[in-house]
Design a protein around this motif. Structure first.
Motif, PDB file in Angstrom:
ATOM      1  N   HIS A  15      19.831 -47.293  17.368  1.00  0.00           N
ATOM      2  CA  HIS A  15      21.119 -48.122  17.281  1.00  0.00           C
ATOM      3  C   HIS A  15      21.153 -49.182  18.491  1.00  0.00           C
ATOM      4  N   VAL A  16      21.150 -48.905  19.669  1.00  0.00           N
ATOM      5  CA  VAL A  16      21.238 -50.206  20.731  1.00  0.00           C
ATOM      6  C   VAL A  16      20.393 -51.067  20.375  1.00  0.00           C
ATOM      7  N   LYS A  17      19.007 -50.871  20.093  1.00  0.00           N
ATOM      8  CA  LYS A  17      18.106 -51.946  19.778  1.00  0.00           C
ATOM      9  C   LYS A  17      18.607 -52.786  18.473  1.00  0.00           C
ATOM     10  N   GLU A  18      19.263 -52.111  17.554  1.00  0.00           N
ATOM     11  CA  GLU A  18      19.593 -52.981  16.361  1.00  0.00           C
ATOM     12  C   GLU A  18      20.859 -53.771  16.610  1.00  0.00           C
ATOM     13  N   GLY A  19      21.577 -53.066  17.825  1.00  0.00           N
ATOM     14  CA  GLY A  19      22.784 -53.742  18.132  1.00  0.00           C
ATOM     15  C   GLY A  19      22.691 -54.873  19.058  1.00  0.00           C
ATOM     16  N   MET A  20      21.471 -54.940  20.013  1.00  0.00           N
ATOM     17  CA  MET A  20      21.020 -56.110  20.821  1.00  0.00           C
ATOM     18  C   MET A  20      20.694 -57.318  19.865  1.00  0.00           C
ATOM     19  N   LYS A  21      19.758 -56.791  18.903  1.00  0.00           N
ATOM     20  CA  LYS A  21      19.407 -57.832  17.785  1.00  0.00           C
ATOM     21  C   LYS A  21      20.408 -58.553  17.285  1.00  0.00           C
ATOM     22  N   HIS A  22      21.634 -57.829  16.652  1.00  0.00           N
ATOM     23  CA  HIS A  22      22.669 -58.288  16.000  1.00  0.00           C
ATOM     24  C   HIS A  22      23.358 -59.105  17.038  1.00  0.00           C
ATOM     25  N   ILE A  23      23.639 -58.866  18.156  1.00  0.00           N
ATOM     26  CA  ILE A  23      24.259 -59.677  19.071  1.00  0.00           C
ATOM     27  C   ILE A  23      23.723 -61.001  19.255  1.00  0.00           C
ATOM     28  N   ASN A  24      22.292 -60.937  19.366  1.00  0.00           N
ATOM     29  CA  ASN A  24      21.730 -62.058  19.680  1.00  0.00           C
ATOM     30  C   ASN A  24      21.567 -62.896  18.437  1.00  0.00           C
ATOM     31  N   ASP A  25      21.399 -62.325  17.280  1.00  0.00           N
ATOM     32  CA  ASP A  25      21.500 -63.225  16.156  1.00  0.00           C
ATOM     33  C   ASP A  25      22.837 -63.879  15.896  1.00  0.00           C
ATOM     34  N   LEU A  26      23.782 -63.388  16.363  1.00  0.00           N
ATOM     35  CA  LEU A  26      25.119 -63.991  16.235  1.00  0.00           C
ATOM     36  C   LEU A  26      25.300 -64.987  17.178  1.00  0.00           C
ATOM     37  N   ALA A  27      24.502 -64.701  18.504  1.00  0.00           N
ATOM     38  CA  ALA A  27      24.806 -65.979  19.387  1.00  0.00           C
ATOM     39  C   ALA A  27      23.883 -67.067  18.853  1.00  0.00           C
ATOM     40  N   HIS A  28      22.729 -66.804  18.148  1.00  0.00           N
ATOM     41  CA  HIS A  28      22.055 -67.920  17.628  1.00  0.00           C
ATOM     42  C   HIS A  28      22.650 -68.695  16.500  1.00  0.00           C
ATOM     43  N   GLN A  29      23.132 -67.911  15.694  1.00  0.00           N
ATOM     44  CA  GLN A  29      24.184 -68.544  14.495  1.00  0.00           C
ATOM     45  C   GLN A  29      25.203 -69.406  14.957  1.00  0.00           C
ATOM     46  N   LEU A  30      25.778 -69.055  15.956  1.00  0.00           N
ATOM     47  CA  LEU A  30      26.952 -69.793  16.716  1.00  0.00           C
ATOM     48  C   LEU A  30      26.227 -71.195  17.289  1.00  0.00           C
ATOM     49  N   ALA A  31      25.052 -70.994  17.877  1.00  0.00           N
ATOM     50  CA  ALA A  31      24.455 -72.100  18.642  1.00  0.00           C
ATOM     51  C   ALA A  31      23.990 -73.240  17.432  1.00  0.00           C
ATOM     52  N   ILE A  32      23.544 -72.614  16.312  1.00  0.00           N
ATOM     53  CA  ILE A  32      23.061 -73.405  15.097  1.00  0.00           C
ATOM     54  C   ILE A  32      24.279 -74.129  14.808  1.00  0.00           C
ATOM     55  N   SER A  33      25.347 -73.706  14.507  1.00  0.00           N
ATOM     56  CA  SER A  33      26.599 -74.170  14.210  1.00  0.00           C
ATOM     57  C   SER A  33      27.279 -74.995  15.322  1.00  0.00           C
ATOM     58  N   ASP A  34      26.722 -75.378  16.249  1.00  0.00           N
ATOM     59  CA  ASP A  34      27.183 -76.319  17.344  1.00  0.00           C
ATOM     60  C   ASP A  34      28.374 -75.495  18.199  1.00  0.00           C
ATOM     61  N   VAL A  35      28.450 -74.252  18.313  1.00  0.00           N
ATOM     62  CA  VAL A  35      29.486 -73.540  19.126  1.00  0.00           C
ATOM     63  C   VAL A  35      28.464 -72.727  20.162  1.00  0.00           C
TER      64      VAL A  35
END
Length: 783
Positions: free
Chosen positions: A196-216
């Motif tokens: 679950h920690v591994k999945e959580g780290m993947k989720h938080i990194n995906d969120l950061a990536h999505q924000l960067a794509i939307s210029d945030v």
């Protein structure tokens, strides 16, 4: 009438003027608001900044929204004005210098109102759409930031708890050996619990990536927190992997069985299992089958079938062993490393039996040393499992789980990377006693272990069979009349390349020839340069043949291969070229009868395994009328099988039964009579006991001979089966392309080399199983 029209035009001008002023005001206001919206800062990277920007934007939207009714009313007025004063009529062309008519001026006013209304409407739609998009963007960003903030808080707590477990681990060196497996299982379970920690780290990194794509872009604080979480997680993963590796290494080196690490040598659907005597076997869950051979070993044996078209058994065996050697990575092991591991594992007693666990420990040490010293990336579990599989196939085909130390050493030394003379010296040292001397019994043990290597490939019949008595007697002829020999006698005998071990020096030449290129063109397939072995005719000028054509018997259509032939496995020198030229010139003046009367062999033939029955060797085989090579081989092998398997087998069985009966009678005689020492009955007892001992020894020899004959017959049956399969196959591509088989035939017994003799009128003039070479030649070998 004109006055009325002018009055209407003035009223129109008054109405349109007010409307145009309102539209222009709206246009200017909308343009200013659009610029104000563009000047707003990019959306922030933390929750507080986004919430503040959202409040500002809501005020901005309220301002725009409050202006909406006025804008809509003006646009509706413009629409009503244009409906009363359309301007779709085509504008009349006015001559220069004349004033526009009132109607034309009315149309111009309508057009101006239409343009302003269109611009105002577009600006309003654009501004409202941008406001809505920015609002939605801010809402999505705020939602993602809130998720990220909550996830980072949860991950920080989970990592802190996991780090506490990590810090409580005891050093591997302080653990009990019996508890190693439990700690391995606990570490694996701990690793699974962190999924679950591994999945959580993947989720938080995906969120950061999505924000960067939307210029945030995340704020510095959030970015720093995320970076720390990633670093802590990576460090925890490395600690878990290191811990698991240390535990597994300790369990492999010290734990019971020590085969756990070998389970990774196979992939799904295969599984490695262990029998009660520690011998591994392999389960195919997809096919629901089990087998003794590793899946990769099965693939290797199937690939070896491609070499069955080589007509000379010594080369066929050597090339098969070369593939085995490279597949097991034994070609990278030096003799020094092998001997050092033997010393570390205390493998000193040659006749001691090793179990599978001991073999695995020794092989693991070998391949780990190879990986450490040479820096070569080695799949240690796979190599250990494959090498163990091969050793068991050669020396323990019944899978009893025991291998002699001498067998283990012989197999590895024969296939390791070392000078062949050093191999001979080391192998001799393993069977020599005090004073570096060995007797016939110990030499026969060594040769018996060596002959098992080609025997496992089904090639033993070509090297004199499984019986090594004739080879032992041949070696002891180097020291006539002596019961023991020295290493010098053994080296001298091995330098003659005896038939029983001729495959070993050929293996070394095959390895040396792999990277060799000869600046010559093959007379058969036109390959240039020739790679590997190069064969030069000493009967014809400028005739060179590559190893593929020569070993498979291909020749140019309408031409025959003439002996003698010189083999090269290193580039030729100018001196060797001159020597070959002189020999060729000399052979030009020699007749066919000369080569028939002066055949030469490049190996030392030994007497056949069947000493009681004389079986013709390839050197004295009859000249058969068959032109087909395989027919000749099958005929010869059939003769051997008929003579050995039918006649000698039955004779020996009858003799065995007769002697067994006599032995039983002799053993029972002492119990039937009792007498005092010196009496006739006592003397008779002593004679009967002596005869019983002689019969017992003779019985033992006959049993050994029977076993040898049975092994030999099985090998011949295997050879015949392979030959029948070859005969049933369609013709080679080479024959279809105009190439014909040469006069060389595949040997059934003997060293597996072509004879040094002139090619006769028909293909059957060349006999199989012999090769001629100059023993003192370092680069060239006369064939």
């Amino acid at each position: 009438m004109l006055c009325v029209f002018r009055a209407r035009l003035e009223a129109l001008s008054d109405n349109s003027g007010k409307l145009q002023l309102s539209l222009q005001e709206i246009i200017e206001w909308l343009t200013a608001k659009d610029e104000e919206l563009s000047d707003q800062l990019p959306i922030g990277g933390d929750v507080g900044a986004v919430q503040h920007q959202r409040e500002i934007h809501q005020v901005f939207m309220e301002d725009v929204k409050s202006r909406g009714p006025f804008i809509y009313s003006v646009l509706e007025s413009a629409q009503a004005f244009l409906s009363q004063h359309p301007f779709e009529q085509a504008e009349e062309i006015v001559a220069d210098g004349k004033e526009a008519s009132p109607r034309r001026r009315a149309l111009s006013v309508s057009r101006s109102v239409w343009k302003q209304a269109s611009v105002a409407g577009d600006l309003w739609d654009k501004l409202t759409a941008r406001c809505v998009d920015r609002q939605r963007h801010m809402e999505r960003t705020l939602e993602r930031l809130l998720q990220a903030q909550a996830a980072m808080a949860q991950l920080a707590a989970a990592l802190e708890q996991a780090e506490g477990v990590r810090d409580s681990w005891e050093p591997v060196g302080d653990l009990f050996i019996d508890a190693l497996q439990d700690h391995i299982d606990a570490t694996k379970l701990f690793k699974e619990e962190l999924t679950h920690v591994k999945e959580g780290m993947k989720h938080i990194n995906d969120l950061a990536h999505q924000l960067a794509i939307s210029d945030v872009h995340l704020s510095m604080e959030n970015a720093r927190s995320l970076e720390q979480l990633n670093s802590r997680w990576k460090l925890l993963q490395n600690c878990i992997e290191d811990r698991l590796k240390q535990l597994q290494d300790a369990h492999r080196d010290f734990g019971p069985g020590s085969q756990h690490f070998l389970s990774s040598s196979v992939q799904i659907p295969w599984e490695r299992a262990i029998s009660p005597n520690k011998v591994p076997y392999y389960i195919n869950h997809q096919a629901q089958t089990t087998c003794w051979d590793h899946p990769k070993m099965t693939e290797l044996y199937q690939a070896l079938a491609d070499l069955n078209n080589i007509k000379f058994s010594a080369y066929r065996t050597a090339m098969k062993l070369r593939r085995v050697q490279k597949a097991l990575r034994l070609d990278m092991l030096t003799l020094a490393n092998v001997v050092e591991v033997f010393r570390e594992q205390d493998l000193q007693q040659a006749e001691r039996m090793m179990d599978v666990v001991e073999v695995i420990h020794a092989l693991t040490g070998l391949y780990e040393r190879l990986e450490e010293e040479l820096g070569v990336l080695v799949n240690v579990p796979l190599c250990v499992d494959m090498c163990l599989n091969w050793l068991l196939n050669v020396y323990d085909s019944g899978r009893n789980g025991k291998v002699r130390v001498l067998s283990f050493k012989t197999g590895l030394v024969c296939l390791c990377n070392a000078d062949i003379q050093e191999k001979y010296r080391y192998l001799f040292s393993q069977v020599s006693g005090p004073g570096a001397l060995t007797d016939q019994r110990h030499l026969s043990l060594l040769l018996h272990e060596a002959i098992q290597i080609p025997r496992q490939l089904g090639e033993v019949a070509a090297f004199g069979g499984s019986n090594v008595e004739a080879s032992v007697r041949s070696c002891f002829r180097m020291a006539p009349g002596r019961p023991v020999i020295e290493v010098s006698h053994f080296l001298e005998w091995m330098s003659l390349e005896p038939q029983s071990v001729v495959w070993l020096p050929v293996l070394h030449r095959v390895a040396a020839a792999e990277s060799t290129e000869h600046q010559a063109k093959c007379s058969v397939c036109k390959q240039c340069p020739i790679k590997g072995f190069r064969y030069r005719s000493l009967k014809q000028f400028n005739v060179d043949i590559c190893q593929t054509c020569f070993l498979t018997g291909r020749t140019t259509k309408g031409k025959k291969l003439h002996y003698p032939i010189m083999e090269y496995y290193t580039p030729t020198t100018s001196g060797e070229k001159m020597r070959d030229f002189a020999k060729t010139l000399k052979n030009k003046f020699r007749s066919k009868q000369y080569f028939s009367k002066h055949p030469q062999r490049g190996y030392l033939p030994v007497q056949s395994v069947l000493e009681a029955e004389h079986v013709e060797t390839p050197g004295s085989s009859p000249k058969l009328p068959h032109a087909d090579t395989h027919s000749r081989i099958e005929h010869f092998a059939s003769c051997v099988v008929n003579q050995c398997g039918y006649r000698s087998g039955r004779v020996l069985q009858g003799e065995y039964r007769r002697l067994k009966w006599k032995h039983q009678e002799a053993a029972a005689s002492p119990q039937l009579t009792e007498g005092t020492p010196g009496s006739p009955a006592s003397h008779l007892d002593e004679e009967l006991l002596a005869e019983a001992r002689v019969l017992r020894q003779h019985k033992t020899r006959l049993e050994t001979r029977m076993q040898i004959l049975e092994d030999h017959n099985r090998q011949l049956e295997s050879q015949l089966q392979r030959l029948r399969e070859l005969l049933l196959q369609p013709k080679d591509d080479s024959e279809a392309n105009g190439s014909t088989p040469s006069s060389l035939s595949s040997p059934v017994s003997g060293g597996g080399y072509p004879r040094l003799r002139h090619s006769r009128e028909t293909p059957d003039t060349e006999t199989a199983g012999e090769r001629a070479c100059s023993g003192c030649c370092s680069k060239g070998t006369a064939v």
